[in-house]
Design an enzyme around this catalytic site. Sequence first.
Site, PDB file in Angstrom:
ATOM      1  N   ALA A  80       2.092  -3.517   0.070  1.00 47.51           N
ATOM      2  CA  ALA A  80       1.796  -2.416   0.992  1.00 47.51           C
ATOM      3  C   ALA A  80       3.052  -2.011   1.753  1.00 47.51           C
ATOM      4  O   ALA A  80       3.368  -0.826   1.886  1.00 47.51           O
ATOM      5  CB  ALA A  80       0.685  -2.813   1.961  1.00 47.51           C
ATOM      6  N   ASP A  81       3.776  -2.996   2.258  1.00 49.29           N
ATOM      7  CA  ASP A  81       5.035  -2.715   2.952  1.00 49.29           C
ATOM      8  C   ASP A  81       6.046  -2.057   2.025  1.00 49.29           C
ATOM      9  O   ASP A  81       6.709  -1.075   2.385  1.00 49.29           O
ATOM     10  CB  ASP A  81       5.643  -4.025   3.472  1.00 49.29           C
ATOM     11  CG  ASP A  81       4.938  -4.542   4.715  1.00 49.29           C
ATOM     12  OD1 ASP A  81       4.780  -3.762   5.661  1.00 49.29           O
ATOM     13  OD2 ASP A  81       4.556  -5.713   4.732  1.00 49.29           O
ATOM     14  N   LEU A  82       6.188  -2.612   0.830  1.00 45.95           N
ATOM     15  CA  LEU A  82       7.221  -2.133  -0.084  1.00 45.95           C
ATOM     16  C   LEU A  82       6.913  -0.735  -0.596  1.00 45.95           C
ATOM     17  O   LEU A  82       7.815   0.097  -0.748  1.00 45.95           O
ATOM     18  CB  LEU A  82       7.379  -3.117  -1.247  1.00 45.95           C
ATOM     19  CG  LEU A  82       7.866  -4.515  -0.823  1.00 45.95           C
ATOM     20  CD1 LEU A  82       7.815  -5.476  -2.000  1.00 45.95           C
ATOM     21  CD2 LEU A  82       9.275  -4.453  -0.247  1.00 45.95           C
TER      22      LEU A  82
ATOM     23  N   ALA B 166       7.751   1.694   2.066  1.00 39.64           N
ATOM     24  CA  ALA B 166       9.207   1.857   2.143  1.00 39.64           C
ATOM     25  C   ALA B 166       9.713   2.823   1.082  1.00 39.64           C
ATOM     26  O   ALA B 166      10.564   3.685   1.351  1.00 39.64           O
ATOM     27  CB  ALA B 166       9.886   0.499   1.984  1.00 39.64           C
TER      28      ALA B 166
END
Length: 395
Positions: free
Chosen positions: A169-171, A174
């Site tokens: 989710a973070d990546l 980004a």
Amino acid sequence: MTHMPLESIKVLDFSRLIAGPYCTMLLGDMGADVIKVEQPGKGDDSREFGPPFINGESVYFFSFNRNKKSITVNLKTEKGHKIIMELIKKADVLVENFRPGYMEKIGLSYEEVKKINPGIIYTSVSGYGQTGPYRSRPGYDVVIQGISGFMSLTGDSEGSPYKVGTSIADLMAAIYAFQGILLALISREKTGKGQKIDISLLDGLVSLLTYQAGIYFATGIPPLRKGNQHPTISPYETFKASDEYINIAAGNDKFWHIFCDLVGLDKNNPKFATNPDRVKNRNELFAIIQEIISQKKAEEWLCLFNDHGIPSGPVLTLDKVLTHPQVLARNMVVDVEHSTCGNIKLTGIPVKLSDTPGSIKLPPPVLGQHNEEILSEILGYDKHEIEKLLEEGVL
């Protein structure tokens, strides 16, 4: 001399943890001058994530922060705020990933920032975005993986839901932030105007549901986890050889016919003649194929399948991935010299440009490593002024 695509772009990076830092690292990889703004004495929270550490430096932090310069600024001080405003005037891009409302509290909202730099591209990354009923909630990767439906699709059908083995989710947020910044830079070339970018971890994962969402839209029934099976293709999953697991992806009827000839199956069996037939009868088919595959070692099967063009491969642990000849041939493992840790290894740059390639020029910075360089070379502060700022706790 080869130019890098973003080498004249200045980025002011207020982000921490993963989503913001990975975005600004991608910008730095392509030549942007990234200034990472950190809290004096503490810095990015991920500097404390570990073990492992190398000479006190977090390996976790290394993963998201190469090609950046670190400056420590106490934003609660008047002089610290003045330094940030001076840097904003010279910046092309600002990236932050605080909870919505925080940047407004410290006087750095988009509305305030664009007054002094109308051309700035102001990028906000958050768990749920700047609008909607969940906007103020904290957004952490595992929580987003659950609420996005990803965990309902991951894991064995009879077991508990699982998160993906990395912070997807973070990546993904980004990467979308990186994409948004590039699009905004193109737009600014045409219009001369900056703009605000609003990126949500939840939006990113929902966008990746693709055909799984399509199945629900078409049937009204939410797809459930199927282990390593594909919902609409068979055989396209993981099998256990006599020694190790392998993946086989006979993704069309041509591959299926070749596969049948290689393993001794009847390719004309009406239960498995077409892909829809195989999907309908997948449990029976899996048991048949698993029994066959279990009779030989993984390497024997993979050599046979690869020799005949059947998409297949091993399930590797990271020690084998990060020493794999294909991975090394693509420069996806690189050696970097760090100021306090000596030689460290990082993953490489996945986007290969023929004429203007990215590169890793700077190792992950030590906290406040570039205070003097940034203040003197960019803002024109002299040595005495910098020493005074240190004494006053501004840096």
